[in-house]
Design a protein around this motif. Structure first.
Motif: not given
Length: 97
Positions: A43-51, A56-61, A88-92
């Motif tokens: 339940r994440l936007t591309q921007e949220e998932f990327s961050a 990188p947002l462009g890579t995800l897109r 994973v979020a915690k690790a990064v």
């Protein structure tokens, strides 16, 4: 179950995103639909998932729009995200809140 973006509607993709992936699906899932399905499941936007996952947002897109595909390392990273996104979020160093 093999899943192909070209044969699924947006509603079908959303329905798949509502249930857990099986191990077989994780192994056999095509790359681009896997990325968008994974992101939607979280339940994440591309921007949220990327961050959150330092992609990188462009890579995800590009992955989601099939302009490019994740390489083997990125595929492995996405599978780890699918299995334990909080860790994973915690690790990064990104908040999973």
């Amino acid at each position: 179950m093999t899943i192909s973006r070209s044969t699924l509607s947006e509603a079908e993709i959303d329905a798949i995103a509502e249930r857990p992936f099986t191990k077989d699906e994780l192994v056999s899932m095509p790359r681009a639909p896997f990325v968008s399905t994974l992101r939607r499941r979280l339940r994440l936007t591309q921007e949220e998932f990327s961050a959150r996952f330092a992609i990188p947002l462009g890579t995800l897109r590009d992955w989601e729009q099939r302009r490019s595909a994740p390489d083997a390392t990125a595929q492995a990273y996405l599978k780890v995200i699918a299995s334990d996104p909080e860790s994973v979020a915690k690790a990064v160093g990104k908040s999973a809140a």
